[in-house]
Design an enzyme around this catalytic site. Structure first.
Site, PDB file in Angstrom:
ATOM      1  N   GLY A   1     -26.456  -5.239   6.340  1.00  0.00           N
ATOM      2  CA  GLY A   1     -27.374  -4.177   6.707  1.00  0.00           C
ATOM      3  C   GLY A   1     -26.597  -2.943   7.130  1.00  0.00           C
ATOM      4  O   GLY A   1     -25.432  -2.776   6.796  1.00  0.00           O
ATOM      5  N   ARG A   2     -27.241  -2.085   7.916  1.00  0.00           N
ATOM      6  CA  ARG A   2     -26.558  -0.870   8.380  1.00  0.00           C
ATOM      7  C   ARG A   2     -25.779  -1.103   9.654  1.00  0.00           C
ATOM      8  O   ARG A   2     -24.873  -0.332   9.981  1.00  0.00           O
ATOM      9  CB  ARG A   2     -27.584   0.249   8.575  1.00  0.00           C
ATOM     10  CG  ARG A   2     -28.128   0.727   7.242  1.00  0.00           C
ATOM     11  CD  ARG A   2     -28.611   2.151   7.224  1.00  0.00           C
ATOM     12  NE  ARG A   2     -29.077   2.670   8.484  1.00  0.00           N
ATOM     13  CZ  ARG A   2     -30.369   2.856   8.802  1.00  0.00           C
ATOM     14  NH1 ARG A   2     -31.307   2.521   7.939  1.00  0.00           N
ATOM     15  NH2 ARG A   2     -30.699   3.370   9.937  1.00  0.00           N
TER      16      ARG A   2
ATOM     17  N   GLU B   1     -21.734  -0.849   9.885  1.00  0.00           N
ATOM     18  CA  GLU B   1     -21.034   0.433   9.783  1.00  0.00           C
ATOM     19  C   GLU B   1     -20.778   1.046  11.156  1.00  0.00           C
ATOM     20  O   GLU B   1     -19.838   1.807  11.326  1.00  0.00           O
ATOM     21  CB  GLU B   1     -21.786   1.410   8.888  1.00  0.00           C
ATOM     22  CG  GLU B   1     -23.030   2.010   9.491  1.00  0.00           C
ATOM     23  CD  GLU B   1     -23.796   2.903   8.534  1.00  0.00           C
ATOM     24  OE1 GLU B   1     -24.393   3.888   9.013  1.00  0.00           O
ATOM     25  OE2 GLU B   1     -23.796   2.635   7.317  1.00  0.00           O
TER      26      GLU B   1
ATOM     27  N   CYS C   1     -22.726  -9.319   2.582  1.00  0.00           N
ATOM     28  CA  CYS C   1     -23.154  -7.981   2.205  1.00  0.00           C
ATOM     29  C   CYS C   1     -22.263  -6.901   2.809  1.00  0.00           C
ATOM     30  O   CYS C   1     -21.107  -6.772   2.437  1.00  0.00           O
ATOM     31  CB  CYS C   1     -24.626  -7.806   2.586  1.00  0.00           C
ATOM     32  SG  CYS C   1     -25.449  -6.471   1.701  1.00  0.00           S
ATOM     33  N   HIS C   2     -22.768  -6.111   3.755  1.00  0.00           N
ATOM     34  CA  HIS C   2     -21.977  -5.073   4.416  1.00  0.00           C
ATOM     35  C   HIS C   2     -21.275  -5.602   5.662  1.00  0.00           C
ATOM     36  O   HIS C   2     -20.530  -4.861   6.308  1.00  0.00           O
ATOM     37  CB  HIS C   2     -22.866  -3.886   4.792  1.00  0.00           C
ATOM     38  CG  HIS C   2     -23.286  -3.056   3.618  1.00  0.00           C
ATOM     39  ND1 HIS C   2     -24.252  -3.465   2.732  1.00  0.00           N
ATOM     40  CD2 HIS C   2     -22.849  -1.854   3.179  1.00  0.00           C
ATOM     41  CE1 HIS C   2     -24.409  -2.541   1.800  1.00  0.00           C
ATOM     42  NE2 HIS C   2     -23.569  -1.549   2.041  1.00  0.00           N
TER      43      HIS C   2
ATOM     44  N   TYR D   1     -21.383  -6.715  -0.868  1.00  0.00           N
ATOM     45  CA  TYR D   1     -22.202  -5.802  -1.652  1.00  0.00           C
ATOM     46  C   TYR D   1     -21.233  -4.907  -2.423  1.00  0.00           C
ATOM     47  O   TYR D   1     -20.219  -4.468  -1.880  1.00  0.00           O
ATOM     48  CB  TYR D   1     -23.120  -4.994  -0.729  1.00  0.00           C
ATOM     49  CG  TYR D   1     -24.079  -4.141  -1.500  1.00  0.00           C
ATOM     50  CD1 TYR D   1     -25.149  -4.719  -2.173  1.00  0.00           C
ATOM     51  CD2 TYR D   1     -23.898  -2.771  -1.598  1.00  0.00           C
ATOM     52  CE1 TYR D   1     -26.019  -3.952  -2.923  1.00  0.00           C
ATOM     53  CE2 TYR D   1     -24.771  -1.989  -2.342  1.00  0.00           C
ATOM     54  CZ  TYR D   1     -25.826  -2.591  -3.009  1.00  0.00           C
ATOM     55  OH  TYR D   1     -26.679  -1.824  -3.760  1.00  0.00           O
TER      56      TYR D   1
END
Length: 195
Positions: A89-90, A93, A119-120, A139
């Protein structure tokens, strides 16, 4: 099966399925899971985001559920845990900007404890500097980060349905890979898995 204590690193706008499904699956098989978020305590919530693959150049994003944090981040001692899960997800980051998050990740990597990242989530592994020489997937947009960190990019088929193990690291490209990603992670944990 011996019960394992698992730490899960999350933050606001973590991908909904990538936090909810592994959390519930690991509890279902009898493990203890502590979901923590920098700046939050047990009883606080993080917002989640649903990422979907609908034929656009990248994933779409929609509001997800609120996910309950069940342990205080500030009280985490990585020595108390057998394994680590990093959803995508976000959230990755920006939680990777927290030095304590990176120290926690480094502990698991150096101790060769099982790490499942999807993923992330691999952005956190990159920032912690623990991917040199490791084969992993993520990802596709995270590929340059993994390569710059000295990791070996592993191309996974277009269905996003596979996972990869390199020593203590289990990585997957996105939530459609959950069955294989969690199966391989449970294998590293020594959990009994039915064929």
């Amino acid at each position: 099966m011996s019960v394992k204590r698992i730490l899960m690193l999350v933050g606001d706008f973590v991908e909904d399925y990538e936090v909810m499904v592994p959390f519930q699956m690991l509890l279902m098989v009898g493990h203890e899971v502590h979901a923590v978020c920098p700046g939050k305590k047990a009883g606080d919530k993080v917002k989640t985001a649903v990422h979907d693959f609908e034929g656009d150049q990248t994933y779409t994003e929609k509001p997800g559920h609120n996910f309950l944090i069940n342990h205080d981040f500030d009280s985490v001692d990585p020595l108390d845990y057998d394994a680590l899960v990093i959803p995508g997800g976000r959230a990755p980051e920006y939680i990777r900007l927290n030095e304590r998050v990176l120290d926690i990740v480094r502990h698991f990597a150096e101790a060769k404890k099982p790490i499942a990242s999807v993923c992330h989530g691999q952005q956190v592994l990159v920032a912690a500097g623990v991917l040199a020489g490791k084969g992993c997937t993520a990802y596709p947009a995270v590929r340059p980060d993994i390569l710059m960190a000295g990791g070996k990019w592993l191309e996974i088929n277009d269905t996003f349905s596979n996972a990869h193990v390199d020593d203590n690291l289990v990585s997957a490209p996105a939530w459609p890979a959950h069955p294989e990603w969690m199966r391989k992670f449970l294998g590293l944990l020594g959990s009994v898995i039915q064929p």
